[in-house]
Design a protein around this motif. Structure first.
Motif, PDB file in Angstrom:
ATOM      1  N   ILE A  74       0.479  -1.188  -0.163  1.00 30.29           N
ATOM      2  CA  ILE A  74       0.240  -0.073  -0.076  1.00 30.29           C
ATOM      3  C   ILE A  74       0.293   1.662   0.106  1.00 30.29           C
ATOM      4  CG2 ILE A  74      -1.638   1.039   1.025  1.00 30.29           C
ATOM      5  CD1 ILE A  74      -2.330  -1.723   2.695  1.00 30.29           C
ATOM      6  N   CYS A  75       0.753   2.437  -0.984  1.00 25.17           N
ATOM      7  CA  CYS A  75       1.322   3.633  -0.634  1.00 25.17           C
ATOM      8  C   CYS A  75       0.561   4.537  -1.245  1.00 25.17           C
ATOM      9  CB  CYS A  75       2.060   3.459  -2.245  1.00 25.17           C
ATOM     10  SG  CYS A  75       3.145   2.446  -2.414  1.00 25.17           S
ATOM     11  N   ILE A  76       1.448   5.656   0.012  1.00 24.69           N
ATOM     12  CA  ILE A  76       0.627   6.983   0.069  1.00 24.69           C
ATOM     13  C   ILE A  76       1.062   7.944  -1.011  1.00 24.69           C
ATOM     14  CG2 ILE A  76       0.256   8.090   2.067  1.00 24.69           C
ATOM     15  CD1 ILE A  76      -0.906   5.375   2.647  1.00 24.69           C
ATOM     16  N   GLY A  77       0.179   8.550  -1.656  1.00 29.58           N
ATOM     17  CA  GLY A  77       0.792   9.674  -2.754  1.00 29.58           C
ATOM     18  C   GLY A  77       0.618  11.093  -1.959  1.00 29.58           C
ATOM     19  N   LEU A  78       2.297  11.721  -1.939  1.00 30.99           N
ATOM     20  CA  LEU A  78       1.706  13.444  -1.552  1.00 30.99           C
ATOM     21  C   LEU A  78       1.266  13.669  -0.261  1.00 30.99           C
ATOM     22  CD1 LEU A  78      -0.551  14.084  -4.475  1.00 30.99           C
ATOM     23  CD2 LEU A  78       1.611  14.637  -4.310  1.00 30.99           C
ATOM     24  N   ASN A  79       2.364  12.666   0.679  1.00 28.12           N
ATOM     25  CA  ASN A  79       2.436  12.686   1.818  1.00 28.12           C
ATOM     26  C   ASN A  79       3.780  13.918   2.371  1.00 28.12           C
ATOM     27  OD1 ASN A  79       1.385  11.932   4.218  1.00 28.12           O
ATOM     28  ND2 ASN A  79       3.160  10.437   4.313  1.00 28.12           N
ATOM     29  N   TYR A  80       4.446  14.408   1.850  1.00 31.31           N
ATOM     30  CA  TYR A  80       5.058  15.585   2.215  1.00 31.31           C
ATOM     31  C   TYR A  80       4.779  16.649   1.308  1.00 31.31           C
ATOM     32  CZ  TYR A  80       8.707  12.214   4.012  1.00 31.31           C
ATOM     33  OH  TYR A  80       8.970  10.625   4.654  1.00 31.31           O
ATOM     34  N   ALA A  81       4.620  17.835   1.818  1.00 30.25           N
ATOM     35  CA  ALA A  81       3.731  18.900   1.419  1.00 30.25           C
ATOM     36  C   ALA A  81       4.911  19.484   0.148  1.00 30.25           C
ATOM     37  CB  ALA A  81       3.772  19.737   2.349  1.00 30.25           C
ATOM     38  N   ASP A  82       6.285  19.037   0.660  1.00 31.15           N
ATOM     39  CA  ASP A  82       7.049  19.701  -0.462  1.00 31.15           C
ATOM     40  C   ASP A  82       7.214  19.550  -1.925  1.00 31.15           C
ATOM     41  OD1 ASP A  82       8.268  17.977   1.177  1.00 31.15           O
ATOM     42  OD2 ASP A  82      10.042  19.781   1.998  1.00 31.15           O
ATOM     43  N   HIS A  83       6.781  18.019  -1.209  1.00 33.35           N
ATOM     44  CA  HIS A  83       6.931  16.841  -2.352  1.00 33.35           C
ATOM     45  C   HIS A  83       5.769  17.179  -3.798  1.00 33.35           C
ATOM     46  CE1 HIS A  83       6.564  13.700  -5.832  1.00 33.35           C
ATOM     47  NE2 HIS A  83       5.726  13.358  -4.803  1.00 33.35           N
ATOM     48  N   ALA A  84       4.782  17.551  -3.005  1.00 36.21           N
ATOM     49  CA  ALA A  84       3.325  17.746  -3.411  1.00 36.21           C
ATOM     50  C   ALA A  84       3.539  18.872  -4.380  1.00 36.21           C
ATOM     51  CB  ALA A  84       1.892  18.477  -2.175  1.00 36.21           C
ATOM     52  N   ALA A  85       3.772  19.936  -3.789  1.00 37.88           N
ATOM     53  CA  ALA A  85       4.112  21.517  -4.364  1.00 37.88           C
ATOM     54  C   ALA A  85       4.820  21.463  -5.641  1.00 37.88           C
ATOM     55  CB  ALA A  85       4.981  22.494  -3.793  1.00 37.88           C
ATOM     56  N   GLU A  86       6.424  20.437  -5.525  1.00 44.12           N
ATOM     57  CA  GLU A  86       6.944  20.547  -6.875  1.00 44.12           C
ATOM     58  C   GLU A  86       5.852  19.325  -7.745  1.00 44.12           C
ATOM     59  OE1 GLU A  86      10.500  18.073  -5.962  1.00 44.12           O
ATOM     60  OE2 GLU A  86       9.560  16.639  -5.231  1.00 44.12           O
TER      61      GLU A  86
END
Length: 281
Positions: A74-86
């Motif tokens: 099971i994977c979690i996407g966009l779980n770091y705010a700075d990665h979501a931004a990039e």
């Protein structure tokens, strides 16, 4: 304690790392690091054993995935705010969940195979959480009681397959070799705080990712509890909890892996991986 699996693909044996960094054979104690062997009672007995009395494994064997018999990846996407931004995406109001096929799981140092037709194979270092016994409708306060330990995961992604084709992300995440796992399953007693682990990844010696699990949007305990509201989590299931910034997709211009590249990655206390990329034939 640092548990591992060693040997040729499909023939791995369970092992444990001793205080000198040598591999000790564990097959006299458990048949494999899967299912019942990951329960709290069994792990407690293994942690208390005399490692030095176990047979020493000679040479430098291949390391396999640190857990066997994984039913769900099971994977979690966009779980770091700075990665979501990039990535040009908003931080989600609830965790983004997707599955990576278990057939993608390989050893930490096996070749990374770029699939046919791929032009956008990307890297992602992630903290892996291994479930130790069945969790269903568990609270956040008790969630970590259901965790056997932690490991390094490389959530390799093919971005065109993932986002430019219609449908779900899974097909861009599930190609063969896209789930290097290990080298070790590190028990909870050796991880003081899963929300404060340094994470890094390099390509051909150049640092691409240099982050920490402390910047996760949704922490490990929350994720275990959250997922258990929708599905039972079973021993050997792996939760890959998202990646910090520095992926190829977020660069300007974007940068992706090609045959012959060398990817190295690691997480503080959980061990390092090294993969050489090659094209599928």
């Amino acid at each position: 304690m640092k548990f591992l699996r060693y040997g040729e693909p499909g023939q791995e044996k369970p092992g444990v790392l001793d205080t000198k960094g040598q591999i000790r054979d564990l097959s006299g104690k458990v048949s494999d690091l899967s299912g019942p062997a990951l329960s709290p009672d069994v792990l407690a007995k293994l942690v208390d054993m005399d490692i030095e009395s176990l047979p020493l494994v000679s040479g430098n064997p291949r390391l396999g995935p640190c857990v066997a018999g994984t039913g769900k990846f099971i994977c979690i996407g966009l779980n770091y705010a700075d990665h979501a931004a990039e990535s040009g995406m908003a931080v989600p109001p609830e965790p983004v969940i997707f599955m990576k096929a278990t057939s993608a799981i390989v050893g930490p140092n096996d070749d990374l195979v770029i699939p046919r037709g791929s032009e956008k194979t990307d890297w992602e270092v992630e903290l892996g959480v291994v479930i130790g016994h069945t969790a269903k409708y568990v609270s956040e306060a008790e969630a970590l009681d259901y965790v056997a330990g932690y490991c390094t995961v490389h959530d390799v992604s093919e971005r065109a397959f993932q986002t430019e084709h219609a449908g779900q992300w899974t097909k861009g995440k599930s190609c063969d070799t896209f789930g290097p796992t290990g080298p070790w399953l590190v028990t909870k007693d050796e991880v003081a705080d899963p929300q404060n682990l340094a994470m890094w990844l390099t390509v051909n010696g150049e640092t691409m990712q240099n982050g920490s699990s402390k910047t996760m949007v949704y922490g490990v305990a929350f994720l275990v509890s959250y997922l258990s509201q929708f599905m039972s989590l079973h021993p050997g299931d792996i939760i890959s909890t998202g990646t910090p910034p520095g992926v190829g997709m977020g660069m300007k211009p974007p940068r992706y892996l090609k045959a012959g590249d060398v990817v190295e990655l690691g997480i503080e206390g959980l061990g390092n991986q090294k993969q050489v990329t090659r094209a599928d034939v």
